[in-house]
Design a protein around this motif. Sequence first.
Motif, PDB file in Angstrom:
ATOM      1  N   THR A 184       0.841  -1.207   0.000  1.00 53.47           N
ATOM      2  CA  THR A 184       0.000   0.000   0.000  1.00 53.47           C
ATOM      3  C   THR A 184       0.874   1.255   0.000  1.00 53.47           C
ATOM      4  OG1 THR A 184      -0.170  -0.048   2.414  1.00 53.47           O
ATOM      5  CG2 THR A 184      -1.926  -1.159   1.152  1.00 53.47           C
ATOM      6  N   GLY A 235       5.762   2.160   5.510  1.00 54.85           N
ATOM      7  CA  GLY A 235       5.400   2.284   6.918  1.00 54.85           C
ATOM      8  C   GLY A 235       6.600   2.711   7.762  1.00 54.85           C
ATOM      9  N   PRO A 270      -4.456   5.746  17.182  1.00 58.16           N
ATOM     10  CA  PRO A 270      -4.016   4.344  17.282  1.00 58.16           C
ATOM     11  C   PRO A 270      -3.328   3.890  15.993  1.00 58.16           C
ATOM     12  CG  PRO A 270      -6.400   4.481  16.987  1.00 58.16           C
ATOM     13  CD  PRO A 270      -5.905   5.883  17.186  1.00 58.16           C
ATOM     14  N   ILE A 311      -1.570   0.890  13.263  1.00 58.80           N
ATOM     15  CA  ILE A 311      -1.770  -0.452  12.732  1.00 58.80           C
ATOM     16  C   ILE A 311      -0.595  -1.333  13.141  1.00 58.80           C
ATOM     17  CG2 ILE A 311      -1.903  -1.808  10.598  1.00 58.80           C
ATOM     18  CD1 ILE A 311      -3.400   0.548   9.341  1.00 58.80           C
ATOM     19  N   HIS A 341       1.493  -4.647  12.323  1.00 60.30           N
ATOM     20  CA  HIS A 341       1.764  -5.541  11.210  1.00 60.30           C
ATOM     21  C   HIS A 341       2.297  -6.866  11.728  1.00 60.30           C
ATOM     22  CE1 HIS A 341       1.761  -1.490   9.587  1.00 60.30           C
ATOM     23  NE2 HIS A 341       1.535  -1.990   8.384  1.00 60.30           N
ATOM     24  N   ILE A 378     -10.023  -4.241  12.741  1.00 53.48           N
ATOM     25  CA  ILE A 378     -10.073  -3.720  14.116  1.00 53.48           C
ATOM     26  C   ILE A 378     -10.838  -4.721  14.964  1.00 53.48           C
ATOM     27  CG2 ILE A 378     -10.735  -1.767  15.590  1.00 53.48           C
ATOM     28  CD1 ILE A 378      -8.977  -0.822  13.342  1.00 53.48           C
ATOM     29  N   SER A 395      -9.189  -1.809  21.744  1.00 50.44           N
ATOM     30  CA  SER A 395      -9.207  -2.500  20.456  1.00 50.44           C
ATOM     31  C   SER A 395      -7.817  -2.432  19.828  1.00 50.44           C
ATOM     32  CB  SER A 395     -10.240  -1.855  19.541  1.00 50.44           C
ATOM     33  OG  SER A 395      -9.995  -0.475  19.431  1.00 50.44           O
ATOM     34  N   ALA A 431      -5.693  -2.692  15.815  1.00 52.46           N
ATOM     35  CA  ALA A 431      -5.763  -2.745  14.355  1.00 52.46           C
ATOM     36  C   ALA A 431      -4.670  -3.686  13.859  1.00 52.46           C
ATOM     37  CB  ALA A 431      -5.558  -1.351  13.778  1.00 52.46           C
ATOM     38  N   ARG A 483      -2.894  -5.996  10.641  1.00 52.34           N
ATOM     39  CA  ARG A 483      -2.781  -6.130   9.184  1.00 52.34           C
ATOM     40  C   ARG A 483      -1.629  -7.057   8.856  1.00 52.34           C
ATOM     41  NH1 ARG A 483      -1.470  -4.387   4.100  1.00 52.34           N
ATOM     42  NH2 ARG A 483       0.095  -2.752   3.839  1.00 52.34           N
ATOM     43  N   PRO A 512       2.625   3.231  11.164  1.00 49.40           N
ATOM     44  CA  PRO A 512       1.792   4.187  10.443  1.00 49.40           C
ATOM     45  C   PRO A 512       2.468   4.530   9.120  1.00 49.40           C
ATOM     46  CG  PRO A 512       3.068   5.338  12.089  1.00 49.40           C
ATOM     47  CD  PRO A 512       3.402   3.877  12.235  1.00 49.40           C
ATOM     48  N   SER A 513       1.757   5.168   8.231  1.00 50.50           N
ATOM     49  CA  SER A 513       2.373   5.580   6.974  1.00 50.50           C
ATOM     50  C   SER A 513       3.560   6.490   7.301  1.00 50.50           C
ATOM     51  CB  SER A 513       1.347   6.295   6.107  1.00 50.50           C
ATOM     52  OG  SER A 513       0.658   7.282   6.850  1.00 50.50           O
ATOM     53  N   GLU A 527      -3.553   3.635   1.149  1.00 49.13           N
ATOM     54  CA  GLU A 527      -3.520   2.889   2.407  1.00 49.13           C
ATOM     55  C   GLU A 527      -4.558   1.765   2.419  1.00 49.13           C
ATOM     56  OE1 GLU A 527      -3.704   6.188   2.208  1.00 49.13           O
ATOM     57  OE2 GLU A 527      -2.456   7.154   3.736  1.00 49.13           O
ATOM     58  N   SER A 528      -4.350   0.814   3.349  1.00 55.07           N
ATOM     59  CA  SER A 528      -5.236  -0.350   3.435  1.00 55.07           C
ATOM     60  C   SER A 528      -6.663   0.045   3.801  1.00 55.07           C
ATOM     61  CB  SER A 528      -4.689  -1.317   4.494  1.00 55.07           C
ATOM     62  OG  SER A 528      -4.647  -0.687   5.757  1.00 55.07           O
ATOM     63  N   ARG A 583     -12.219   3.076   6.700  1.00 62.52           N
ATOM     64  CA  ARG A 583     -11.387   3.779   5.718  1.00 62.52           C
ATOM     65  C   ARG A 583     -11.454   3.019   4.397  1.00 62.52           C
ATOM     66  NH1 ARG A 583      -5.051   4.700   6.989  1.00 62.52           N
ATOM     67  NH2 ARG A 583      -4.857   2.547   6.289  1.00 62.52           N
ATOM     68  N   PRO A 628     -10.993   7.633  16.241  1.00 61.20           N
ATOM     69  CA  PRO A 628     -11.103   7.201  17.633  1.00 61.20           C
ATOM     70  C   PRO A 628     -10.201   8.013  18.549  1.00 61.20           C
ATOM     71  CG  PRO A 628      -9.911   5.570  16.326  1.00 61.20           C
ATOM     72  CD  PRO A 628     -10.443   6.585  15.370  1.00 61.20           C
TER      73      PRO A 628
HETATM   74  O1  TXA Z   1      -1.786   0.708   4.308  1.00 55.86           O
HETATM   75  C1  TXA Z   1      -1.681   0.966   5.525  1.00 55.86           C
HETATM   76  O2  TXA Z   1      -2.573   0.680   6.316  1.00 55.86           O
HETATM   77  C2  TXA Z   1      -0.401   1.665   5.975  1.00 55.86           C
HETATM   78  C3  TXA Z   1       0.740   0.682   5.803  1.00 55.86           C
HETATM   79  C4  TXA Z   1       2.052   1.224   6.303  1.00 55.86           C
HETATM   80  O3  TXA Z   1       0.434  -0.533   6.419  1.00 55.86           O
HETATM   81  N1  TXA Z   1      -0.514   2.108   7.342  1.00 55.86           N
HETATM   82  C5  TXA Z   1      -1.319   3.159   7.703  1.00 55.86           C
HETATM   83  O4  TXA Z   1      -1.296   3.449   9.069  1.00 55.86           O
HETATM   84  O5  TXA Z   1      -2.004   3.780   6.929  1.00 55.86           O
HETATM   85  P1  TXA Z   1      -1.856   4.826   9.708  1.00 55.86           P
HETATM   86  O6  TXA Z   1      -1.402   4.829  11.154  1.00 55.86           O
HETATM   87  O7  TXA Z   1      -1.457   5.976   8.891  1.00 55.86           O
HETATM   88  O8  TXA Z   1      -3.403   4.616   9.720  1.00 55.86           O
HETATM   89  C6  TXA Z   1      -4.017   3.869  10.741  1.00 55.86           C
HETATM   90  C7  TXA Z   1      -5.515   3.939  10.601  1.00 55.86           C
HETATM   91  C8  TXA Z   1      -6.040   5.263  11.121  1.00 55.86           C
HETATM   92  O9  TXA Z   1      -7.100   5.703  10.315  1.00 55.86           O
HETATM   93  C9  TXA Z   1      -6.521   4.884  12.520  1.00 55.86           C
HETATM   94  O10 TXA Z   1      -7.496   5.738  13.019  1.00 55.86           O
HETATM   95  C10 TXA Z   1      -7.036   3.476  12.280  1.00 55.86           C
HETATM   96  O11 TXA Z   1      -6.121   2.923  11.372  1.00 55.86           O
HETATM   97  N2  TXA Z   1      -7.023   2.685  13.524  1.00 55.86           N
HETATM   98  C11 TXA Z   1      -5.961   2.108  14.118  1.00 55.86           C
HETATM   99  N3  TXA Z   1      -6.330   1.492  15.266  1.00 55.86           N
HETATM  100  C12 TXA Z   1      -7.651   1.675  15.382  1.00 55.86           C
HETATM  101  C13 TXA Z   1      -8.609   1.293  16.359  1.00 55.86           C
HETATM  102  N4  TXA Z   1      -8.274   0.589  17.437  1.00 55.86           N
HETATM  103  N5  TXA Z   1      -9.891   1.665  16.154  1.00 55.86           N
HETATM  104  C14 TXA Z   1     -10.237   2.363  15.045  1.00 55.86           C
HETATM  105  N6  TXA Z   1      -9.378   2.767  14.108  1.00 55.86           N
HETATM  106  C15 TXA Z   1      -8.103   2.436  14.269  1.00 55.86           C
END
Ligand code: TXA
Length: 319
Positions: A29, A32, A57, A59, A61, A93, A112, A114, A116, A137-138, A173-174, A188, A217
Amino acid sequence: MLLAPNQENLQRAAAEIEKGQLVIFPTETVYGLGGNALDDKSVASIFEKKGRPQFNPLIIHVLGTEQASLYAQWDERAEKLAHHFWPGPLTLILKRKMDCPISRLASAGLDSIALRVPAHPVAREFLQACSLPLAGPSANRSGLLSPTSANHAEHEFPDLPILDGGHCHIGLESTVLSLLSPQAALLRFGAISASDISQILGEEVADGTHDKDIRSPGQLLRHYATIKPMRINVREVEKDEALLAFGAGPYPVPPFLNLSSKEDLTEAASNLFAMLHEMDDHPSVKKIAVMPIPYEGLGMAINDRLARSAYVAEDERHT
Ligand code: TXA
Ligand code: MG
């Protein structure tokens, strides 16, 4: 610093992760910003690097279902989706397991998580070399575009090691899907669509992408409250209050715990959720009083989190 993803560099990068350092890695995607998800300090430095004023929060991996089910309460829906879409661009999640060892800061204090399972071969080799779950995260500074090539990532973070996996073929992103309620909810949009998901689940998927509360969140008040009443920016402690200190003193009363006696904001962030939980759970603590934390760097995110918890009214606690 760009690194060709050969065995030697993968091992070197994995050694950095084990030492608590950050490494940028490719996924299908986006790139990270990876750190050891078991270690609050590594996770705090991810937030510091991203320069986000709030703890969102992250993700986590992992290599596959077996690892994922160690950390989250696994169920039939998760099994079906994982079987079909993992490895691939779907983030699930789920509820954290009671004994989940993943950093509380990585979940931003939520119950909770996340998860992947990336498909990119370099991401998989890197996870294997680390033998650790990676918070990632990205790899962009807050508010900027997610990097889809090693050069983008280097532009953002020139001082970090970057495993060069070429161009990310999805480049978006995923898909993030919440399985926390009886109806699965899309949080998302990503490469995997709601209809792809509902076909596998055999039921409709709710659109949570417009629901600001679910989508962000990190900004939700009630997720962030301690059970016990809390005051912040405290200089004089009242009776019944236990002190959560910051800095080397002098203290108004002996601290119950200290977020960082060195006044190190990264250390304070890494201790924040663990110490709040400890005070919340400790029978001798009736109320929590937190000393002032500077409003700079990670202190912004710490103060944001504390203010939300302190704000929650008495009748909202316990819910
Ligand atoms: O494609 C992807 O998902 C990339 C690659 C690097 O894996 N990672 C990514 O991570 O986009 P980040 O941190 O930019 O986005 C994380 C998303 C955010 O929208 C966040 O709110 C959501 O995941 N998220 C994470 N934990 C959560 C939780 N416990 N409840 C609800 N949303 C959560
Ligand atoms: Mg992002």
